[in-house]
Write a protein that holds these residues in place. Structure first.
Motif, PDB file in Angstrom:
ATOM      1  N   UNK A  25      41.894  46.976  31.572  1.00 19.84           N
ATOM      2  CA  UNK A  25      41.454  46.364  32.826  1.00 19.84           C
ATOM      3  C   UNK A  25      42.590  45.834  33.693  1.00 19.84           C
ATOM      4  N   UNK A  26      43.818  45.894  33.236  1.00 18.43           N
ATOM      5  CA  UNK A  26      44.902  45.298  34.003  1.00 18.43           C
ATOM      6  C   UNK A  26      45.045  45.948  35.375  1.00 18.43           C
ATOM      7  N   UNK A  27      45.144  47.277  35.425  1.00 20.82           N
ATOM      8  CA  UNK A  27      45.355  47.958  36.699  1.00 20.82           C
ATOM      9  C   UNK A  27      44.146  47.837  37.624  1.00 20.82           C
ATOM     10  N   UNK A  28      42.924  48.178  37.165  1.00 23.18           N
ATOM     11  CA  UNK A  28      41.802  48.012  38.098  1.00 23.18           C
ATOM     12  C   UNK A  28      41.574  46.558  38.500  1.00 23.18           C
ATOM     13  N   UNK A  29      41.756  45.628  37.553  1.00 19.22           N
ATOM     14  CA  UNK A  29      41.587  44.218  37.890  1.00 19.22           C
ATOM     15  C   UNK A  29      42.627  43.750  38.891  1.00 19.22           C
ATOM     16  N   UNK A  30      43.880  44.155  38.678  1.00 21.73           N
ATOM     17  CA  UNK A  30      44.948  43.769  39.599  1.00 21.73           C
ATOM     18  C   UNK A  30      44.709  44.383  40.970  1.00 21.73           C
ATOM     19  N   UNK A  31      44.290  45.657  40.997  1.00 19.69           N
ATOM     20  CA  UNK A  31      44.003  46.319  42.273  1.00 19.69           C
ATOM     21  C   UNK A  31      42.904  45.585  43.025  1.00 19.69           C
ATOM     22  N   UNK A  32      41.827  45.238  42.312  1.00 19.09           N
ATOM     23  CA  UNK A  32      40.703  44.545  42.957  1.00 19.09           C
ATOM     24  C   UNK A  32      41.137  43.184  43.500  1.00 19.09           C
ATOM     25  N   UNK A  33      41.897  42.433  42.716  1.00 23.04           N
ATOM     26  CA  UNK A  33      42.282  41.089  43.142  1.00 23.04           C
ATOM     27  C   UNK A  33      43.306  41.133  44.270  1.00 23.04           C
ATOM     28  N   UNK A  34      44.241  42.061  44.207  1.00 20.65           N
ATOM     29  CA  UNK A  34      45.194  42.200  45.314  1.00 20.65           C
ATOM     30  C   UNK A  34      44.448  42.598  46.586  1.00 20.65           C
ATOM     31  N   UNK A  35      43.459  43.490  46.449  1.00 18.06           N
ATOM     32  CA  UNK A  35      42.635  43.861  47.609  1.00 18.06           C
ATOM     33  C   UNK A  35      41.928  42.638  48.176  1.00 18.06           C
ATOM     34  N   UNK A  36      41.362  41.818  47.285  1.00 16.41           N
ATOM     35  CA  UNK A  36      40.693  40.599  47.726  1.00 16.41           C
ATOM     36  C   UNK A  36      41.661  39.693  48.487  1.00 16.41           C
ATOM     37  N   UNK A  37      42.816  39.434  47.867  1.00 18.76           N
ATOM     38  CA  UNK A  37      43.756  38.483  48.451  1.00 18.76           C
ATOM     39  C   UNK A  37      44.272  38.923  49.807  1.00 18.76           C
ATOM     40  N   UNK A  38      44.702  40.189  49.893  1.00 13.69           N
ATOM     41  CA  UNK A  38      45.217  40.679  51.176  1.00 13.69           C
ATOM     42  C   UNK A  38      44.085  40.772  52.189  1.00 13.69           C
ATOM     43  N   UNK A  39      42.894  41.146  51.711  1.00 16.57           N
ATOM     44  CA  UNK A  39      41.750  41.192  52.625  1.00 16.57           C
ATOM     45  C   UNK A  39      41.448  39.830  53.222  1.00 16.57           C
ATOM     46  N   UNK A  40      41.523  38.777  52.411  1.00 19.49           N
ATOM     47  CA  UNK A  40      41.279  37.438  52.927  1.00 19.49           C
ATOM     48  C   UNK A  40      42.373  37.011  53.915  1.00 19.49           C
ATOM     49  N   UNK A  41      43.589  37.458  53.661  1.00 17.55           N
ATOM     50  CA  UNK A  41      44.686  37.101  54.565  1.00 17.55           C
ATOM     51  C   UNK A  41      44.498  37.678  55.959  1.00 17.55           C
ATOM     52  N   UNK A  42      43.693  38.745  56.055  1.00 16.31           N
ATOM     53  CA  UNK A  42      43.464  39.329  57.378  1.00 16.31           C
ATOM     54  C   UNK A  42      42.726  38.372  58.302  1.00 16.31           C
ATOM     55  N   UNK A  43      42.109  37.322  57.739  1.00 14.72           N
ATOM     56  CA  UNK A  43      41.489  36.302  58.587  1.00 14.72           C
ATOM     57  C   UNK A  43      42.526  35.592  59.451  1.00 14.72           C
ATOM     58  N   UNK A  44      43.803  35.746  59.112  1.00 18.51           N
ATOM     59  CA  UNK A  44      44.857  35.116  59.892  1.00 18.51           C
ATOM     60  C   UNK A  44      44.944  35.679  61.307  1.00 18.51           C
ATOM     61  N   UNK A  45      44.355  36.850  61.553  1.00 21.00           N
ATOM     62  CA  UNK A  45      44.402  37.423  62.907  1.00 21.00           C
ATOM     63  C   UNK A  45      43.569  36.600  63.873  1.00 21.00           C
ATOM     64  N   UNK A  46      42.689  35.742  63.362  1.00 24.65           N
ATOM     65  CA  UNK A  46      41.844  34.914  64.228  1.00 24.65           C
ATOM     66  C   UNK A  46      42.606  33.640  64.559  1.00 24.65           C
ATOM     67  N   UNK A  47      42.877  33.448  65.839  1.00 26.23           N
ATOM     68  CA  UNK A  47      43.743  32.343  66.265  1.00 26.23           C
ATOM     69  C   UNK A  47      42.968  31.035  66.349  1.00 26.23           C
ATOM     70  N   UNK A  48      42.382  30.647  65.229  1.00 26.89           N
ATOM     71  CA  UNK A  48      41.726  29.341  65.104  1.00 26.89           C
ATOM     72  C   UNK A  48      42.230  28.748  63.795  1.00 26.89           C
ATOM     73  N   UNK A  49      42.865  27.603  63.870  1.00 26.06           N
ATOM     74  CA  UNK A  49      43.589  27.082  62.717  1.00 26.06           C
ATOM     75  C   UNK A  49      42.701  26.874  61.502  1.00 26.06           C
ATOM     76  N   UNK A  50      41.447  26.430  61.717  1.00 23.58           N
ATOM     77  CA  UNK A  50      40.594  26.157  60.578  1.00 23.58           C
ATOM     78  C   UNK A  50      40.279  27.452  59.813  1.00 23.58           C
ATOM     79  N   UNK A  51      40.152  28.583  60.516  1.00 19.63           N
ATOM     80  CA  UNK A  51      39.914  29.863  59.847  1.00 19.63           C
ATOM     81  C   UNK A  51      41.183  30.340  59.158  1.00 19.63           C
ATOM     82  N   UNK A  52      42.321  30.120  59.790  1.00 25.33           N
ATOM     83  CA  UNK A  52      43.583  30.518  59.166  1.00 25.33           C
ATOM     84  C   UNK A  52      43.836  29.729  57.885  1.00 25.33           C
ATOM     85  N   UNK A  53      43.487  28.448  57.891  1.00 26.98           N
ATOM     86  CA  UNK A  53      43.637  27.652  56.669  1.00 26.98           C
ATOM     87  C   UNK A  53      42.644  28.100  55.603  1.00 26.98           C
ATOM     88  N   UNK A  54      41.464  28.524  56.037  1.00 26.18           N
ATOM     89  CA  UNK A  54      40.498  29.072  55.082  1.00 26.18           C
ATOM     90  C   UNK A  54      41.054  30.341  54.451  1.00 26.18           C
TER      91      UNK A  54
END
Length: 792
Positions: A336-365
């Motif tokens: 499970x290391x590779x699929x688990x790591x792939x899924x979690x990295x996808x999650x993390x980078x996907x959440x970081x895309x919220x940074x494109x919204x120029x509202x500080x409370x969403x960026x902190x989220x």
């Protein structure tokens, strides 16, 4: 493509070997390190505090907000403020007892830290005055008579002064049975220099004002951003209660699933450690928890539980082959290391895309969610198998797994129908119908608030009842939209300027949703009429500049700045619904495009409704940009892992359908896309992609072994499919109870998350095999035996 993917994945494969050696050959040292870090971050986590700010809620780079910040010093009281209405059950407010209470409440508010005392207004503050034209000329003074003593004579004089002040409908109710205290706020606490603590401020309002002065004959009504935030933070206790209930439900269901006490407690422990680490890191980095990100810890817990169930299930199945705890945990880690790591990295980078919204409370989220996913890699992908290598799943769980294996899991075979040609065609046809319906219904999805008052709170909440009281009894609502008329210095009182402002106000009065307006032009007209014996024929902007200057001999604060280069036009709106704000913004912008000149510009916008209009515009532009980034990043990582565009479609299309149906559900339930709800869609994608990656990684293994698609999927269901179904149902049961929360925001999130948990699960179990059968990805391109094989 294949060579590039291999080069990119080579460091991951090498890291797997290194991490595996470190985890399972240096266990005491690694475990000691985890314990030490948990203690340190746990100490940090208990110190985290609620952190909310008015500035964090608005898009700092939006032109409306930039304009406000440019003229902020000249717009005192037109930004973040609180309105406190003191009401009486008597016939009117002109009695000594009520006035004594109103004076005390005014004084109490004046001394609360964080109040902009110079801009505060009440009939008891000296900056609220009356004016009158007499035979001797202008006379005036503060509304409260200088010799006020509570006598009948002074109360009669107070009544006259109130009528002459023009404050009826603004600071005094239309029925004369209540009075408002306008309390502008600073962004910081002047006593400490720290950012204003809205929870503490709200508690002071409750303790020092409402609790202290409410009686059978006097009631207090409070509105404003600070009060909304305070009520939401107070409701965090309810959030913690539901969080604890979700943990309890997960505990019970996980035990029924695994039949192992150790296999139940260890993944829950690791998931809770992930939450502790996340909160500790946030505090260490200087972040707090605001009302709109207080649900993120639960989402981190949910993602952690999802991965923990997969790992425990894999250990349980590996124990059927080898009951040695250490070897079973190590084999599960490899699997499970590779699929688990792939899924979690996808999650993390996907959440970081919220940074494109120029509202500080969403960026902190976005930062909070990404940190949470990052720590899950350590706590659940690494620490969990390490702990299980010590304790194992137990003989009872192994025996239970053996009995299930002997039974063959035939009840799962019904789902393999969706991996056949006919089943796939049926599933995809239904999906297309749902997509069309979703697209049609989602057209009704709106940006911003769709209800009066504070939609984050229940309609019968005390705050919304207070808001209804003020709206019903005053001509000036709490929804303020401020347009700034900008001129050259000393020109704000020129005839051309005032007549243009008057024309602007007349145009705005015809816009649906605009209740009334106030500007320097109104003051000039009223005083000019007063100078001429109150004759209504003179209630106009005079062309004689000397007459205008005389009418503006005294200007109350807030209607012009010091060098007479700016005069705000204050529009009072019926509400702050999305449609209302859109109409008003468009009307103002249209007028400005037509009449702006070098001498006079109408600039948007300030006031709480002006900021909300700016926020809605940012969200309207950013919501699809955010989704494009989320799906783009997740698709790229899946492509690098599985090296097949068809495989990416098999994993991503079910998630896209869930997102579309979630938008349709929001439209049906009347939930607008705003700061509180926009991140949920991205977070739902992050949770759902885990299901697809785990199922497809195991499916590709069986396909590589030469099994047919239906047989391969049947084996996948017996191993990975079961924990996916269990996790989806468990998490859905945990959050569906949120609908009973007194906080409407949490109830809405409970509905949306329940929907997304279930539909992501169904998409992974039904649509993924159907798409695989339809697209028929080639095994050589969709599987990576060197990545996913448990033994090498």
């Amino acid at each position: 493509m294949k060579r590039m993917a291999e080069r990119l994945l080579l460091p991951i494969r090498r890291s797997e070997q290194w991490v595996e050696y470190l985890l399972f050959h240096q266990r005491p040292w690694v475990l000691s390190l985890f314990v030490l870090v948990t203690l340190i971050l746990g100490w940090q986590a208990v110190q985290i505090r609620p952190d909310a700010s008015f500035v964090k809620m608005i898009p700092a780079s939006h032109p409306y907000v930039e304009n406000y910040l440019t003229y902020q010093q000249d717009l005192s009281g037109l930004g973040n403020s609180v309105r406190v209405a003191v009401a009486t059950t008597e016939d009117d407010i002109f009695n000594a007892d009520f006035q004594d209470v109103l004076r005390q409440v005014t004084d109490e508010l004046f001394f609360i830290p964080g109040v902009d005392r110079a801009a505060m207004q009440s009939i008891w503050t000296p900056n609220v005055r009356w004016t009158e034209v007499t035979e001797q000329g202008f006379v005036g003074g503060p509304v409260i008579p200088p010799d006020y003593d509570g006598s009948e004579a002074s109360l009669d004089q107070l009544r006259i002064n109130v009528l002459r002040s023009g404050q009826v409908g603004r600071l005094v109710a239309n029925d004369f049975r209540s009075a408002i205290i306008e309390v502008p706020l600073l962004d910081f606490d002047p006593e400490t220099g720290e950012r204003l603590d809205y929870q503490a401020f709200s508690q002071r309002l409750e303790q020092r004002v409402r609790d202290a002065y409410v009686t059978d004959s006097v009631s207090i009504h409070i509105t404003g951003f600070a009060k909304i935030v305070g009520d939401l933070i107070d409701g965090a206790k309810q959030v913690a209660l539901f969080f604890a209930l979700a943990i309890l439900i997960t505990l019970v269901l996980l035990y029924l699933y695994s039949r192992s006490i150790k296999g139940t407690l260890v993944p829950l422990l690791c998931s809770l450690i992930a939450v502790i680490w996340q909160l500790g890191l946030l505090n260490a980095l200087g972040y707090g928890i605001d009302p709109y990100s207080m649900l993120v810890p639960f989402l981190v817990f949910a993602i952690a539980v999802s991965h923990g169930v997969q790992i425990v299930n894999a250990i349980r199945l590996e124990s059927l082959q080898d009951q040695d705890k250490w070897r079973a945990a190590r084999s599960a880690f490899r699997l499970l290391y590779i699929p688990g790591l792939t899924a979690l990295v996808s999650d993390g980078i996907g959440f970081l895309t919220l940074m494109v919204i120029d509202i500080q409370v969403i960026q902190e989220l976005a930062v909070a969610a990404s940190l949470g996913v990052a720590v899950i890699i350590l706590t659940n992908l690494l620490l969990l198998p390490l702990l299980m290598s010590y304790v194992g799943v137990g003989s009872r769980a192994i025996e239970h797994a053996r009995r299930q294996a002997e039974q063959g899991g035939e009840h799962w075979r019904v789902l393999t129908w969706f991996a056949t040609t006919r089943g796939a065609a049926t599933a995809l046809s239904v999906a297309v119908v749902l997509m069309v319906l979703g697209l049609y219904v989602a057209q009704g999805l709106q940006i911003g608030d769709l209800d009066r008052g504070a939609p984050e709170l229940r309609a019968d909440s005390r705050y919304n009842q207070d808001n209804d009281f003020i709206t019903a009894n005053y001509s000036t609502s709490s929804d303020v939209f401020v347009v700034m008329a900008v001129t050259a210095a000393d020109q704000c009182s020129a005839f051309e300027t005032l007549s243009s402002v008057e024309r602007f106000q007349y145009a705005m009065q015809s816009v649906p949703g605009v209740q009334s307006s106030v500007s320097l032009a109104d003051l000039s007209k009223r005083i000019t009429a007063g100078l001429n014996e109150g004759n209504p024929k003179w209630r106009a902007i005079s062309r004689n500049q000397f007459v205008i200057n005389a009418s503006l001999a005294y200007v109350p604060g807030g209607l012009m700045n010091a060098d007479c280069s700016l005069l705000p036009v204050i529009l009072f709106l019926d509400d702050h619904k999305a449609d209302t704000l859109t109409r008003v913004s468009q009307a103002v912008e249209t007028f400005a495009e037509t009449y702006n000149s070098d001498a006079l510009e109408f600039v948007l916008a300030a006031g709480n409704s002006g900021f909300e209009a700016a926020t809605n515009q940012v969200i309207a532009r950013a919501q699809y940009e955010m989704l494009a980034w989320v799906y783009g990043v997740v698709s790229l990582l899946c492509l690098l892992t599985f090296r097949s565009f068809k495989t990416v479609l098999c994993i991503i299309l079910p998630l896209a359908l869930t997102s579309l149906l979630c938008q349709a559900l929001m439209a049906i339930l009347g939930i607008g896309v705003k700061v509180a709800t926009l991140p949920v869609i991205a977070l739902g994608v992050g949770i759902g992609v885990d299901y697809g990656i785990y199922i497809y990684s195991r499916l590709s293994n069986y396909l590589e072994q030469g099994l047919s698609l239906t047989d391969a999927y049947f084996e996948t269901l017996k191993t990975t499919g079961k924990p996916v179904a269990f996790t989806g149902l468990t998490l859905a049961i945990g959050v569906v109870l949120w609908v009973f929360s007194p906080i409407k925001f949490q109830a809405d999130m409970g509905i949306l998350l329940t929907f997304m948990f279930l539909w992501n699960m169904l998409g992974a179990l039904i649509l993924l095999p159907a798409l695989t059968a339809f697209l028929k990805p080639h095994p050589e391109l969709t599987s990576s035996p060197e990545l996913f094989a448990p033994d090498r």
